[in-house]
Design a protein around this motif. Sequence first.
Motif, PDB file in Angstrom:
ATOM      1  N   LEU A  50       6.155   5.339  13.240  1.00 59.08           N
ATOM      2  CA  LEU A  50       6.973   5.586  12.052  1.00 59.08           C
ATOM      3  C   LEU A  50       6.132   5.725  10.784  1.00 59.08           C
ATOM      4  N   GLN A  51       4.820   5.566  10.933  1.00 54.04           N
ATOM      5  CA  GLN A  51       3.895   5.675   9.799  1.00 54.04           C
ATOM      6  C   GLN A  51       4.282   4.714   8.677  1.00 54.04           C
ATOM      7  N   ALA A  52       4.459   3.470   9.050  1.00 50.38           N
ATOM      8  CA  ALA A  52       4.800   2.442   8.066  1.00 50.38           C
ATOM      9  C   ALA A  52       3.657   2.274   7.070  1.00 50.38           C
ATOM     10  N   PRO A  53       3.972   2.064   5.812  1.00 51.41           N
ATOM     11  CA  PRO A  53       2.926   1.938   4.793  1.00 51.41           C
ATOM     12  C   PRO A  53       2.063   0.703   5.016  1.00 51.41           C
ATOM     13  N   VAL A  54       0.794   0.839   4.759  1.00 46.82           N
ATOM     14  CA  VAL A  54      -0.153  -0.272   4.884  1.00 46.82           C
ATOM     15  C   VAL A  54      -0.663  -0.630   3.496  1.00 46.82           C
ATOM     16  N   SER A  55      -0.614  -1.919   3.177  1.00 46.00           N
ATOM     17  CA  SER A  55      -1.094  -2.392   1.888  1.00 46.00           C
ATOM     18  C   SER A  55      -1.858  -3.692   2.079  1.00 46.00           C
ATOM     19  N   LEU A  83      11.908 -12.600   6.822  1.00 45.24           N
ATOM     20  CA  LEU A  83      11.726 -11.941   5.528  1.00 45.24           C
ATOM     21  C   LEU A  83      10.245 -11.777   5.200  1.00 45.24           C
ATOM     22  N   LEU A  84       9.461 -12.820   5.452  1.00 43.39           N
ATOM     23  CA  LEU A  84       8.022 -12.750   5.175  1.00 43.39           C
ATOM     24  C   LEU A  84       7.348 -11.686   6.037  1.00 43.39           C
ATOM     25  N   LEU A  85       7.748 -11.599   7.305  1.00 44.51           N
ATOM     26  CA  LEU A  85       7.157 -10.591   8.185  1.00 44.51           C
ATOM     27  C   LEU A  85       7.552  -9.186   7.737  1.00 44.51           C
ATOM     28  N   ARG A  86       8.799  -9.018   7.327  1.00 46.54           N
ATOM     29  CA  ARG A  86       9.243  -7.702   6.847  1.00 46.54           C
ATOM     30  C   ARG A  86       8.532  -7.305   5.566  1.00 46.54           C
ATOM     31  N   GLN A  87       8.347  -8.271   4.694  1.00 45.08           N
ATOM     32  CA  GLN A  87       7.640  -7.981   3.452  1.00 45.08           C
ATOM     33  C   GLN A  87       6.184  -7.601   3.707  1.00 45.08           C
ATOM     34  N   SER A  88       5.637  -8.067   4.820  1.00 41.15           N
ATOM     35  CA  SER A  88       4.253  -7.739   5.168  1.00 41.15           C
ATOM     36  C   SER A  88       4.146  -6.394   5.865  1.00 41.15           C
ATOM     37  N   VAL A  89       5.090  -6.126   6.768  1.00 41.78           N
ATOM     38  CA  VAL A  89       5.012  -4.918   7.594  1.00 41.78           C
ATOM     39  C   VAL A  89       5.605  -3.708   6.906  1.00 41.78           C
ATOM     40  N   ILE A  90       6.723  -3.903   6.197  1.00 39.10           N
ATOM     41  CA  ILE A  90       7.377  -2.774   5.502  1.00 39.10           C
ATOM     42  C   ILE A  90       7.623  -3.141   4.038  1.00 39.10           C
ATOM     43  N   PRO A  91       6.558  -3.330   3.264  1.00 44.43           N
ATOM     44  CA  PRO A  91       6.719  -3.794   1.877  1.00 44.43           C
ATOM     45  C   PRO A  91       7.483  -2.831   0.987  1.00 44.43           C
TER      46      PRO A  91
END
Length: 261
Positions: free
Chosen positions: A131-136, A213-221
């Motif tokens: 899905l080409q999730a953004p990486v930050s 929520l923490l995992l989602r904020q990390s993976v799909i910020p």
Amino acid sequence: MQTFIVNAKKYSFLIQQLVSRDIKLKYRRSYMGYIWTLLEPLLTMIVLCFVFSQLKGKSDRLFPLYVLTGKLIYTFFSGATKSAMKSIQNNSAMLRKVNVPKIIYPLTTIFSNFIFFLLSLLVLILVAIVLQAPVSFITFFSFVPIVLIFFMSTGVGLILATLEVFFRDMQYLWNVALTMIMYTCAIFYDVSLVVENGYDWVLRLNPVYMVILLLRQSVIPSSVEVFHWHTLGLTALFSFALFFLGIYVFQKNQDKFIFYV
């Protein structure tokens, strides 16, 4: 706590053997075997995305990742706590014959569930790549909620294992509690709908949701609210508090187990 660490080191080989046994038994006589560890969350994600994306009435490119993060965390927490809760009763025969620390039995089931959980994270990585999730920068903190859910599940599992010895109805009550936890984890519905109605406080009372929520904020910020460090701090504090409480409750009551199993 010192006794816990000493026993963990002393009986590490036994723990490894019991974990290996649990892993081998889980998919025994299954044609696809360990492939189900990857296939089951993937298929569940596809079904949930198909149903609930239709209900949303709009498409979200990262919605499958949103669903998968919640599904994986909740599945591990549910499986680890339920298996830990029944561990003393399931090993009652061995407990009467073999003189080893009783805490080994719930820890073994939690470790085996955690290994399957780590393997299932490969699906999360694969979906994120597709899905080409953004990486930050925050993406590199994705291991933190994974560690926190392990300690949280261990603490809850040890408490449940203790209660189940004295109160056999605990397994039925916990199944009801898990249903409530699941629906307040926002696994398959958009949190914004709850926030708009002013009920987001219900979600935040659920520590499992806070880990999700923490995992989602990390993976799909880019698709959920900005990463909050105070959320991380409170969740970490609660997780470790549960962990130490679980060890204390279990060790305080373990000498009485032999009279009830």
